[in-house]
Design a protein around this motif. Structure first.
Motif, PDB file in Angstrom:
ATOM      1  N   PHE A 113      -0.153  31.397  16.553  1.00 50.95           N
ATOM      2  CA  PHE A 113       1.072  30.592  16.523  1.00 50.95           C
ATOM      3  C   PHE A 113       0.740  29.104  16.558  1.00 50.95           C
ATOM      4  CE2 PHE A 113       4.201  28.219  19.090  1.00 50.95           C
ATOM      5  CZ  PHE A 113       5.298  28.280  18.229  1.00 50.95           C
ATOM      6  N   PHE A 114      -0.153  28.711  17.470  1.00 53.19           N
ATOM      7  CA  PHE A 114      -0.515  27.294  17.568  1.00 53.19           C
ATOM      8  C   PHE A 114      -1.298  26.840  16.340  1.00 53.19           C
ATOM      9  CE2 PHE A 114       0.080  28.193  22.163  1.00 53.19           C
ATOM     10  CZ  PHE A 114       1.068  27.244  22.395  1.00 53.19           C
ATOM     11  N   ARG A 115      -2.092  27.751  15.768  1.00 57.15           N
ATOM     12  CA  ARG A 115      -2.811  27.402  14.538  1.00 57.15           C
ATOM     13  C   ARG A 115      -1.835  27.124  13.402  1.00 57.15           C
ATOM     14  NH1 ARG A 115      -8.554  30.357  13.490  1.00 57.15           N
ATOM     15  NH2 ARG A 115      -9.459  30.089  15.565  1.00 57.15           N
ATOM     16  N   LEU A 116      -0.737  27.896  13.342  1.00 56.95           N
ATOM     17  CA  LEU A 116       0.275  27.664  12.315  1.00 56.95           C
ATOM     18  C   LEU A 116       0.832  26.253  12.430  1.00 56.95           C
ATOM     19  CD1 LEU A 116       2.160  28.561  10.040  1.00 56.95           C
ATOM     20  CD2 LEU A 116       3.663  29.567  11.780  1.00 56.95           C
ATOM     21  N   LEU A 117       1.086  25.811  13.660  1.00 54.44           N
ATOM     22  CA  LEU A 117       1.571  24.443  13.862  1.00 54.44           C
ATOM     23  C   LEU A 117       0.535  23.419  13.387  1.00 54.44           C
ATOM     24  CD1 LEU A 117       3.215  24.739  17.416  1.00 54.44           C
ATOM     25  CD2 LEU A 117       4.263  25.052  15.162  1.00 54.44           C
ATOM     26  N   PHE A 118      -0.751  23.657  13.713  1.00 53.17           N
ATOM     27  CA  PHE A 118      -1.820  22.766  13.271  1.00 53.17           C
ATOM     28  C   PHE A 118      -1.898  22.717  11.746  1.00 53.17           C
ATOM     29  CE2 PHE A 118      -4.683  23.213  17.299  1.00 53.17           C
ATOM     30  CZ  PHE A 118      -3.750  22.481  18.007  1.00 53.17           C
ATOM     31  N   ILE A 119      -1.764  23.884  11.128  1.00 54.89           N
ATOM     32  CA  ILE A 119      -1.888  23.976   9.669  1.00 54.89           C
ATOM     33  C   ILE A 119      -0.775  23.194   8.983  1.00 54.89           C
ATOM     34  CG2 ILE A 119      -1.696  25.584   7.714  1.00 54.89           C
ATOM     35  CD1 ILE A 119      -3.124  27.654   9.583  1.00 54.89           C
ATOM     36  N   LEU A 120       0.453  23.377   9.454  1.00 55.18           N
ATOM     37  CA  LEU A 120       1.586  22.664   8.859  1.00 55.18           C
ATOM     38  C   LEU A 120       1.460  21.165   9.082  1.00 55.18           C
ATOM     39  CD1 LEU A 120       4.512  25.076   9.815  1.00 55.18           C
ATOM     40  CD2 LEU A 120       3.325  24.871   7.618  1.00 55.18           C
ATOM     41  N   ALA A 121       0.989  20.794  10.284  1.00 50.75           N
ATOM     42  CA  ALA A 121       0.785  19.367  10.565  1.00 50.75           C
ATOM     43  C   ALA A 121      -0.318  18.801   9.675  1.00 50.75           C
ATOM     44  CB  ALA A 121       0.438  19.161  12.032  1.00 50.75           C
ATOM     45  N   GLY A 122      -1.402  19.584   9.503  1.00 48.59           N
ATOM     46  CA  GLY A 122      -2.496  19.136   8.640  1.00 48.59           C
ATOM     47  C   GLY A 122      -2.058  18.961   7.206  1.00 48.59           C
ATOM     48  N   ALA A 123      -1.221  19.876   6.705  1.00 52.04           N
ATOM     49  CA  ALA A 123      -0.728  19.770   5.335  1.00 52.04           C
ATOM     50  C   ALA A 123       0.116  18.512   5.164  1.00 52.04           C
ATOM     51  CB  ALA A 123       0.093  21.011   4.980  1.00 52.04           C
ATOM     52  N   ALA A 124       0.929  18.202   6.173  1.00 52.54           N
ATOM     53  CA  ALA A 124       1.771  17.004   6.099  1.00 52.54           C
ATOM     54  C   ALA A 124       0.920  15.742   6.106  1.00 52.54           C
ATOM     55  CB  ALA A 124       2.754  16.991   7.274  1.00 52.54           C
ATOM     56  N   VAL A 125      -0.131  15.730   6.941  1.00 47.23           N
ATOM     57  CA  VAL A 125      -1.013  14.562   7.009  1.00 47.23           C
ATOM     58  C   VAL A 125      -1.750  14.368   5.683  1.00 47.23           C
ATOM     59  CG1 VAL A 125      -3.072  13.612   8.108  1.00 47.23           C
ATOM     60  CG2 VAL A 125      -1.294  14.675   9.506  1.00 47.23           C
ATOM     61  N   ILE A 126      -2.255  15.461   5.110  1.00 49.68           N
ATOM     62  CA  ILE A 126      -2.975  15.373   3.835  1.00 49.68           C
ATOM     63  C   ILE A 126      -2.059  14.864   2.729  1.00 49.68           C
ATOM     64  CG2 ILE A 126      -4.060  16.763   2.019  1.00 49.68           C
ATOM     65  CD1 ILE A 126      -5.220  18.520   4.246  1.00 49.68           C
TER      66      ILE A 126
END
Length: 339
Positions: A113-126
């Protein structure tokens, strides 16, 4: 191609369904899984991931299929390294083996679950700042170097009891002195209290989130599709509980695993830096212009390189263990209690 929301929703529901199925079919009733059970379900989840990769290859594009497979192999290899820490936590908290499945499954589900949040945040940053690939690349190179240094120095892993989060938790929340069967929270003397099982679960969840700090940048070095980043993480974590019991007792024999993983992380770090040069906007590098002359590392080459490194790592570990056995000097790690 932008992955529609409904595909995201269906995928998350299906992944969640596997965790729920795993809980009710294997974890709800405490027991120590047999090698046969662990092997069967480990093979099932690996086959499921490969089938999904074939599906992506056929329905999406061949390139995305290869990216998923490369990412899955990388994440699976990194997840095996997690098992060393899981074993440490089990031993530190003296968790009986028949209760370990519950801690692993819930801890891994929370970590996803927390990885999903990291992934979505990473996609937004990229999307907003492509130069973040420089940070990802440097971070992976530093991590790779630290892994080698720690291995050479034979630095002991951090004891979960020394984690500041666990120390703070025990200061603000009552924790029972012993286990209450497989309960996570109990009600005693008019108040609720955590059991050591809950503390261990939190430790595993936090540790896996920390591992995500390495794995998320690594997978973004293979594919920038957030959906593929999520599914590679999800499929690598599915079956990790079974793999823990399957490899228990064999983990200490993978003596060169940390070196192999450091090579892989270093390779992906270099790949990210080269990719960052193609997307460069930093004014102090080439006047802020892209450096198209920088070589790009293809996904197919990445897959071959990663598989070769892992193969060499395993073969070298087997060779060293056989040599040590012949000399009568194999070191073993401490195991968690069996009852």
């Amino acid at each position: 191609m932008t992955v529609p929301f409904w595909i995201w929703a269906v995928t998350i529901v299906v992944i969640l369904g596997f965790f729920v199925f795993d809980f009710y079919s294997h974890v709800r009733t405490p027991h120590e899984p047999s090698i046969k059970e662990a092997a069967w379900w480990s093979a099932f989840y690996v086959a499921l991931a490969l089938a999904f990769g074939v599906f992506v290859y056929a329905v999406w594009t061949h390139q995305h299929g290869v990216e998923f497979l490369t990412g899955y192999v990388t994440e699976k290899a990194l997840s095996v390294d997690n098992l060393f820490v899981f074993a440490l936590i089990m031993g530190a908290f003296q968790i009986p083996r028949k209760y370990q499945q519950k801690v692993l499954l819930i801890g891994i589900a929370l970590a996803l679950f927390f990885r999903l949040l990291f992934i979505l945040a990473g996609a937004a940053v990229i999307e907003a700042w492509s130069d973040v690939f420089y940070i990802f690349g440097i971070f992976l190179l530093v991590t790779a170097a630290k892994m080698v240094i720690d291995e050479v120095r034979d630095a002991p892993p951090t004891d979960p009891n020394d984690m500041w989060v666990i120390k703070m938790l025990r200061k603000v929340v009552p924790v029972t002195s012993g286990y209450e069967r497989d309960h996570l929270i109990v009600h005693k003397k008019g108040q609720h209290a955590f059991t050591p099982l809950m503390v261990a679960l939190i430790a595993i969840g936090l540790i896996d989130v920390l591992f995500a700090l390495d794995s998320i940048p690594a997978i973004y070095g293979i594919t920038t599709e957030a959906y593929l980043v999520f599914t590679t993480n999800a499929f690598s974590l599915l079956g990790l509980r079974q793999m823990y019991f399957l490899l228990d007792g064999l983990l200490d024999r993978l003596v060169y695993l940390s070196y192999g993983l450091s090579v892989i992380l270093g390779f992906i770090g270099v790949k990210l830096l080269l990719h960052a040069l193609h997307e460069n906007n930093l004014p102090f590098i080439n006047g802020g212009d892209n450096i198209t002359a920088a070589p790009e590392v293809g996904t197919e080459f990445s897959l071959i390189f990663i598989v070769v490194v892992l193969t060499v790592t395993v073969v070298a570990s087997i060779w060293k263990n056989k040599r040590d056995e012949a000399q009568g000097g194999v070191d073993t790690r401490a195991k968690a209690p069996t009852d």
